[in-house]
Design an enzyme around this catalytic site. Structure first.
Site, PDB file in Angstrom:
ATOM      1  N   ASN A  92     -21.830  36.477  23.742  1.00 58.20           N
ATOM      2  CA  ASN A  92     -21.088  36.459  25.001  1.00 58.20           C
ATOM      3  C   ASN A  92     -21.503  35.324  25.942  1.00 58.20           C
ATOM      4  O   ASN A  92     -20.704  34.886  26.758  1.00 58.20           O
ATOM      5  CB  ASN A  92     -21.274  37.822  25.703  1.00 58.20           C
ATOM      6  CG  ASN A  92     -20.946  37.738  27.169  1.00 58.20           C
ATOM      7  OD1 ASN A  92     -19.772  37.747  27.553  1.00 58.20           O
ATOM      8  ND2 ASN A  92     -21.955  37.618  28.022  1.00 58.20           N
ATOM      9  N   TYR A 158     -14.504  22.983  27.888  1.00 57.36           N
ATOM     10  CA  TYR A 158     -14.479  24.452  27.839  1.00 57.36           C
ATOM     11  C   TYR A 158     -13.406  24.974  26.865  1.00 57.36           C
ATOM     12  O   TYR A 158     -13.749  25.699  25.912  1.00 57.36           O
ATOM     13  CB  TYR A 158     -14.309  25.018  29.256  1.00 57.36           C
ATOM     14  CG  TYR A 158     -14.360  26.532  29.309  1.00 57.36           C
ATOM     15  CD1 TYR A 158     -15.532  27.222  29.014  1.00 57.36           C
ATOM     16  CD2 TYR A 158     -13.231  27.277  29.634  1.00 57.36           C
ATOM     17  CE1 TYR A 158     -15.583  28.607  29.041  1.00 57.36           C
ATOM     18  CE2 TYR A 158     -13.266  28.662  29.678  1.00 57.36           C
ATOM     19  CZ  TYR A 158     -14.439  29.327  29.377  1.00 57.36           C
ATOM     20  OH  TYR A 158     -14.484  30.698  29.400  1.00 57.36           O
TER      21      TYR A 158
HETATM   22  P1  NAD Z   1     -21.320  34.440  33.929  1.00 56.87           P
HETATM   23  O1  NAD Z   1     -21.574  33.035  34.354  1.00 56.87           O
HETATM   24  O2  NAD Z   1     -21.339  35.517  34.953  1.00 56.87           O
HETATM   25  O3  NAD Z   1     -22.333  34.863  32.762  1.00 56.87           O
HETATM   26  C1  NAD Z   1     -22.634  33.967  31.740  1.00 56.87           C
HETATM   27  C2  NAD Z   1     -23.835  34.466  30.971  1.00 56.87           C
HETATM   28  O4  NAD Z   1     -24.202  33.465  30.017  1.00 56.87           O
HETATM   29  C3  NAD Z   1     -25.037  34.697  31.883  1.00 56.87           C
HETATM   30  O5  NAD Z   1     -25.702  35.878  31.509  1.00 56.87           O
HETATM   31  C4  NAD Z   1     -25.898  33.484  31.594  1.00 56.87           C
HETATM   32  O6  NAD Z   1     -27.290  33.743  31.739  1.00 56.87           O
HETATM   33  C5  NAD Z   1     -25.561  33.183  30.139  1.00 56.87           C
HETATM   34  N1  NAD Z   1     -25.886  31.804  29.866  1.00 56.87           N
HETATM   35  C6  NAD Z   1     -25.361  30.698  30.440  1.00 56.87           C
HETATM   36  N2  NAD Z   1     -26.010  29.612  29.996  1.00 56.87           N
HETATM   37  C7  NAD Z   1     -26.973  30.051  29.131  1.00 56.87           C
HETATM   38  C8  NAD Z   1     -27.968  29.407  28.361  1.00 56.87           C
HETATM   39  N3  NAD Z   1     -28.168  28.085  28.413  1.00 56.87           N
HETATM   40  N4  NAD Z   1     -28.760  30.161  27.576  1.00 56.87           N
HETATM   41  C9  NAD Z   1     -28.610  31.496  27.533  1.00 56.87           C
HETATM   42  N5  NAD Z   1     -27.692  32.162  28.256  1.00 56.87           N
HETATM   43  C10 NAD Z   1     -26.882  31.435  29.031  1.00 56.87           C
HETATM   44  O7  NAD Z   1     -19.939  34.380  33.169  1.00 56.87           O
HETATM   45  P2  NAD Z   1     -18.945  35.527  32.624  1.00 56.87           P
HETATM   46  O8  NAD Z   1     -17.692  35.339  33.366  1.00 56.87           O
HETATM   47  O9  NAD Z   1     -19.590  36.845  32.575  1.00 56.87           O
HETATM   48  O10 NAD Z   1     -18.698  34.958  31.142  1.00 56.87           O
HETATM   49  C11 NAD Z   1     -19.109  35.604  29.964  1.00 56.87           C
HETATM   50  C12 NAD Z   1     -18.295  35.049  28.817  1.00 56.87           C
HETATM   51  O11 NAD Z   1     -16.921  35.329  29.054  1.00 56.87           O
HETATM   52  C13 NAD Z   1     -18.404  33.543  28.644  1.00 56.87           C
HETATM   53  O12 NAD Z   1     -18.441  33.226  27.264  1.00 56.87           O
HETATM   54  C14 NAD Z   1     -17.115  33.018  29.264  1.00 56.87           C
HETATM   55  O13 NAD Z   1     -16.724  31.784  28.716  1.00 56.87           O
HETATM   56  C15 NAD Z   1     -16.163  34.141  28.907  1.00 56.87           C
HETATM   57  N6  NAD Z   1     -14.955  34.229  29.739  1.00 56.87           N
HETATM   58  C16 NAD Z   1     -15.036  34.551  31.070  1.00 56.87           C
HETATM   59  C17 NAD Z   1     -13.854  34.631  31.820  1.00 56.87           C
HETATM   60  C18 NAD Z   1     -13.880  35.006  33.288  1.00 56.87           C
HETATM   61  O14 NAD Z   1     -12.825  34.921  33.942  1.00 56.87           O
HETATM   62  N7  NAD Z   1     -14.997  35.445  33.850  1.00 56.87           N
HETATM   63  C19 NAD Z   1     -12.614  34.364  31.213  1.00 56.87           C
HETATM   64  C20 NAD Z   1     -12.587  34.038  29.858  1.00 56.87           C
HETATM   65  C21 NAD Z   1     -13.761  33.974  29.121  1.00 56.87           C
END
Ligand code: NAD
Length: 250
Positions: A92, A158
């Site tokens: 994730n 992205y």
């Molecule tokens: P967020 O930024 O709140 O969380 C991201 C997580 O990834 C965090 O726990 C962070 O610590 C971890 N992370 C980032 N860089 C890291 C690294 N170098 N090493 C280890 N961990 C790392 O984002 P989110 O919105 O919860 O996103 C979670 C997933 O969902 C992602 O893959 C994102 O692309 C995807 N996503 C999110 C959305 C949205 O609208 N929020 C939409 C589509 C996809």
């Protein structure tokens, strides 16, 4: 009985946002969970928050460098030491990007690919080595995005990374089917996390109005798809990229 009762799951990026909710839902549905974060301090903070919410048992924290195969292998070995096995890997962790093409550096572009593509590859390899030895199959669930189908107007690293994770998902699904290891992805639309909360109303309102189901996704919507794809209810599903986006597709 919970939907993933007795399973052991690893969730990368479990410290906040969607990942934190995935961890919580897995605990609610009876799994043992390794919450994986980038730094020990953020992992400890997330474990403390979970404890405040009443989740003290069946959860541990790990903080490997996700691009480093040795670091990941050592962390996953700790999970096996503590919980005895690994059944489910949720890739994730992710970073997004908004940089216009002409402003990108190669380093910045690579940084997005590193976390969104290379890390899931490294973690899948480490988990599958263990799952194959166990001989009971398993489930890998990757986080894609709606932009992994449609692209987006800036931050091309992205959507590129999310197209790539779809490719990895479909390919590993085929490679690992003989071992009963299922590989699927969830493709969220705009989901209500801190990042979205920070946006001004002028951006959020039109966004919500453009979603046919009339609301933004909540982290629980995404986590529920992870639960389904980890559970035996989806035993005959592999190689799927499941949109969880309120039909917000052009
Ligand atoms: P967020 O930024 O709140 O969380 C991201 C997580 O990834 C965090 O726990 C962070 O610590 C971890 N992370 C980032 N860089 C890291 C690294 N170098 N090493 C280890 N961990 C790392 O984002 P989110 O919105 O919860 O996103 C979670 C997933 O969902 C992602 O893959 C994102 O692309 C995807 N996503 C999110 C959305 C949205 O609208 N929020 C939409 C589509 C996809």
């Amino acid at each position: 009985m919970g939907l993933v009762e007795g399973k052991v799951a690893i969730v990368t990026g479990g410290t906040r946002g969607i990942g934190y909710t995935i961890v919580k839902r897995f605990l609610e549905e009876g799994a043992q969970v390794a919450l994986c974060g980038s730094r020990q301090e953020t992992v400890d903070a997330a474990l403390a928050k979970l404890a405040e919410e009443g989740f003290t048992d069946n959860v541990m924290g790990i903080a490997p460098q996700l691009k480093d195969a040795d670091s990941v292998a050592q962390a996953f070995a700790k999970v096996v030491d503590r919980f005895g096995k690994i059944d489910v890997l949720c890739n994730n962790a992710g970073v997004s990007s908004r940089t216009p093409l002409v402003d990108y550096t190669v380093d910045e572009f690579e940084g997005v690919i590193d976390i969104n593509v290379i890390a899931p590859f490294v973690c899948s390899q480490a988990a599958v080595r263990i799952m194959k030895d166990q001989g009971n199959g398993g489930a890998i669930i990757n986080t894609s995005s709606m932009v992994g189908k449609h692209g987006q107007p800036s931050g091309s690293a992205y959507p590129t990374s999310k197209f790539a994770i779809n490719g990895l998902t479909l390919s590993l699904a085929r490679e690992l089917a003989p071992f009963k290891i299922r590989v699927n992805a969830v493709a969220p639309g705009v989901t209500h996390t801190d990042m979205v909360d920070a946006l001004p109303d002028s951006v959020i309102k039109p966004l919500i109005e453009s979603i046919p189901l009339g609301r933004m996704g909540e982290p629980e919507d995404i986590a529920n798809a992870f639960i389904f794809l980890a559970s035996d209810l989806s035993d005959y599903i592999s190689g799927a990229v499941l949109p969880v986006d309120g039909l917000s597709r052009p």
